[in-house]
Design a protein around this motif. Sequence first.
Motif, PDB file in Angstrom:
ATOM      1  N   THR A  74      -0.621   2.620  -2.702  1.00 42.18           N
ATOM      2  CA  THR A  74      -0.008   3.523  -1.830  1.00 42.18           C
ATOM      3  C   THR A  74      -1.209   4.341  -1.193  1.00 42.18           C
ATOM      4  OG1 THR A  74       0.297   5.369  -3.307  1.00 42.18           O
ATOM      5  CG2 THR A  74       2.205   3.542  -2.983  1.00 42.18           C
ATOM      6  N   GLU A  76      -3.962   5.675   1.330  1.00 42.69           N
ATOM      7  CA  GLU A  76      -4.072   5.836   2.602  1.00 42.69           C
ATOM      8  C   GLU A  76      -5.540   5.586   3.435  1.00 42.69           C
ATOM      9  OE1 GLU A  76      -2.578   9.859   3.351  1.00 42.69           O
ATOM     10  OE2 GLU A  76      -0.615   9.245   2.592  1.00 42.69           O
ATOM     11  N   SER A  81      -7.509   0.247   0.149  1.00 45.52           N
ATOM     12  CA  SER A  81      -6.447  -0.249  -0.225  1.00 45.52           C
ATOM     13  C   SER A  81      -6.511  -2.015  -0.309  1.00 45.52           C
ATOM     14  CB  SER A  81      -5.336  -0.123   1.001  1.00 45.52           C
ATOM     15  OG  SER A  81      -4.088  -0.746   0.788  1.00 45.52           O
ATOM     16  N   ILE A 101      -0.888   0.985   6.443  1.00 46.26           N
ATOM     17  CA  ILE A 101      -1.186   2.212   6.896  1.00 46.26           C
ATOM     18  C   ILE A 101      -0.967   2.156   8.353  1.00 46.26           C
ATOM     19  CG2 ILE A 101      -3.117   4.013   7.361  1.00 46.26           C
ATOM     20  CD1 ILE A 101      -2.090   3.558   4.644  1.00 46.26           C
TER      21      ILE A 101
END
Length: 217
Positions: A74, A76, A81, A101
């Motif tokens: 999760t 940001e 990621s 995102i």
Amino acid sequence: MAKKHILVLGLKTFGMSIVKQLSKYNCEVLALDKNMDRVEEADQYATEAVRIDKIDTDKMNSLSLDTFDVAIITLENVEESIMAAMLFQEEGISKIIVKSINEMHKKILEKMEVDTIISPETEMGIKLAKSIMNESVIDAINFSDEYSIVEINALDKWIGKPLGKLFLRDNYGMNVLCIKNINKDLEIFPSLEYIVEEKDILVALADNNKLNENGLL
């Protein structure tokens, strides 16, 4: 049944809510984040909570990634990621779920063939807008791209008629699972003779395209 081992990477509001919910189930949860305050909060709910400075292969490998069944990312930061998703794929984690995102991030994740990509803000925005415009549908949970589980208030034109005469499957793509009404017991798998009443709430597995055609989704 063996306990699932689940890793949650990123402990802001969305990630933390996942950790808290998972703590209610019979599973092992490892929570990871850069921020020590969030790690300490997660430690109250997770099996283990660890602070990590960056997505580092050596650091991650020390966590025995190959023992996890599910990894939820999760973060940001798009680059971090993607790096995490690649690392988890390389380590053979069988199910990887990533919060996207933006559209570019989503497209990259799709190219990587990530198992599940979620966009909670976008999905909630769409759901809210639909609920404002359509008061018949109380809630809808996407079961797949083609089908949803829906809770829908009985339409005025249904009231007083037997289910079998409404042809809900043909007209709306709906397979009714149960009917709720505050004034009586739950009706599970109602018969075709069931008479629809005011305040009935139908819970159904429904074809999204059919619901859209009828302005219900």
